[in-house]
Write an enzyme that holds these catalytic residues in place. Sequence first.
Site, PDB file in Angstrom:
ATOM      1  N   LYS A 293       0.489  -0.769  -0.097  1.00 56.09           N
ATOM      2  CA  LYS A 293       0.015   0.091   0.486  1.00 56.09           C
ATOM      3  C   LYS A 293       0.859   1.086  -0.063  1.00 56.09           C
ATOM      4  CE  LYS A 293      -4.832   1.436   1.915  1.00 56.09           C
ATOM      5  NZ  LYS A 293      -5.114   1.170   3.405  1.00 56.09           N
ATOM      6  N   GLU A 379     -18.409  -6.500  11.125  1.00 55.82           N
ATOM      7  CA  GLU A 379     -19.902  -5.924  12.159  1.00 55.82           C
ATOM      8  C   GLU A 379     -20.717  -5.949  12.834  1.00 55.82           C
ATOM      9  OE1 GLU A 379     -17.999  -2.839   9.475  1.00 55.82           O
ATOM     10  OE2 GLU A 379     -18.928  -4.275   9.286  1.00 55.82           O
ATOM     11  N   ARG A 407     -24.607  -2.518   8.549  1.00 53.91           N
ATOM     12  CA  ARG A 407     -24.347  -4.398   8.675  1.00 53.91           C
ATOM     13  C   ARG A 407     -24.340  -4.822   9.589  1.00 53.91           C
ATOM     14  NH1 ARG A 407     -19.784  -3.887   4.208  1.00 53.91           N
ATOM     15  NH2 ARG A 407     -18.912  -5.593   4.711  1.00 53.91           N
TER      16      ARG A 407
END
Length: 646
Positions: A293, A379, A407
């Site tokens: 990244k 979640e 969610r």
Amino acid sequence: MPEQTTNRPKTPLLDQINRPADLKSLSDSQLAQVANELRSETISAVSTTGGHLGAGLGVVELTVALHAVFDTPRDKLVWDVSHQCYPHKILTERRDRIRSLRMKDGLSGFTKRSESPYDPFGAAHSSTSISAALGFSVARDLGGVVPEGLGDGIAVIGDGSMSAGMAFEAMNNAGHLGKRLFVILNDNEMSIAPPVGALSSYLSRLYAEEPFQELKAAAKGAVSLLPEPFREGAKRAKDMLKGMTVGGTLFESLGFSYIGPIDGHDLSQLLPVLRTVKTRATGPVLIHVLTKKGKGYAPAEAARDKGHATAKFDVVTGEQKKTPSNAPSYTGVFGDELVKLAAKDDKICAVTAAMPDGTGLNLFAERYPSRCFDVGIAEQHGVTFSAALAAGGMKPFCAMYSTFLQRGYDQVVHDVAIQRLPVRFAIDRAGLVGADGATHAGSFDVGFMANLPGMVVMAAADEAELVHMVATAAAHNDGPIAFRYPRGEGEGVEMPDEPQVLEIGKGRTIQSGSRVALLSFGTRLGEVRKAAEALSAKGITPTIADARFAKPLDREMILDLATNHEALITIEEGAVGGFGSHVAQLLADEGVFDRGLKYRSMVLPDTFIDQASPADMYKVAGMDAAQIEAKVLDVLGVATIGEKRA
């Protein structure tokens, strides 16, 4: 929209690429040059707009390779979360608008179906890509028809997103169906925060212990390399070595052919692998790609979050151009107050889902690591985990963005509310959030939380109120409680020396007036005050009240406002079905409308509002000071702003 033209990188080969099909005439070495120029263009663009930088830089080579090998938009390339899609947008006929990213009337920071046929499936939340790519593959085989045609389904999903149950549900179904499907596992050891959990450790072990090539060479050879207990048969030895070298045991058990891990920044590896699977694959294939990244831009690579999200920045130094603020952020106020309370109460703990920094829990995690839990992008698990912590005698604060708490809603109902467990929901990013747009708006939490029996729902009008609400939640043990607050800086109010535990279900009067009462829930109170100032200049002095609670309502205060004013207007940063609807239900049940009260409810409009600044978004929503003023004048029958009635 005017674009800055200074400090643009030189991109001679990229300048010749108008659409992905143009890549197919290039040699592999030219594709590598395109990738280098694409990285420079991405950095330059994000420096002028701000946005998600690190994720896109990590997939530059992968983006070029996928578009060079596959036939988009006929082949459906689905980016999971899609905050890594800026290089993709540059290659797919949107380069001329790339410096409008995340701005009003500009390009979305995520994939968006209405924006381009090259975005076959929109996203901004994680872990949906495999389900979507599988859906396209099945639609293809069933004879589905779309304008661009239906080819292969390709999902690009990060290792952090793979921790969510939905990704495994999709892989299990894909393996069962056996459809031709490509899943690119973009393994960068980062989601937003460093990924956590056994899956991440499993992926890391695949390549951390020995070089992949050495293991692969060993696999061709001797059974004698194995420990004694495993020398019982050549087949068993071969199978075990295959599992060691390829690392695909987990994925192959789900029905996928596994390839990898391969270097995601080396086109000499990426291109042959993608060409081979495109030619030969008959069923679902998972390609495990290792990337970094922030790759290729030193300030992003050096950043703790690898340049996940940035403000506008200087390309040379990487220094971000953030506007200084005199007020603390709501997120920071929550995090600081929770640390203070935890110092006095060792039962307080915190749960978040891959967002320790975003939810302000980074300080809590440093101070009380044994009581802070980042469950990854999960979640549903996070909510039920919090419920059991509460059942076990702890005081859990479940800190999630409003948009992500959606969610875990079944778990909020089934595991928390029905069992009346005292989970404290800290709902960040309430209301409209700005550049992330509709996908991240916290529009619905008041509606879906306040309709649950036994749930207490609060909204902070300013940062001082938030301090009180954190303390109130900590002290509340009689069932679940939620408090919501927006993104960004507070109002700059004086902060309390000591938090006050609020009386549940009691609001407060801000100013007394006549004729019309303005009942605010949340941080629109500042705009309500501005509207009241403008109205006072026209001879109208409204009463202003801060509800504080949507559940339970302050019945006494609301009925008093209704009785003593000819009009009552509620204002909230949420969709229809929230605070104003509960107030209307109360007034109807009490027969107040029978006596002629004029009632209006100002809520977010019945549409998804595209990205812009929060101020612009609230203007579109009809909820700024001028529009609150206009609503008052209208309900009181004042025909024009310049006209007054006694």
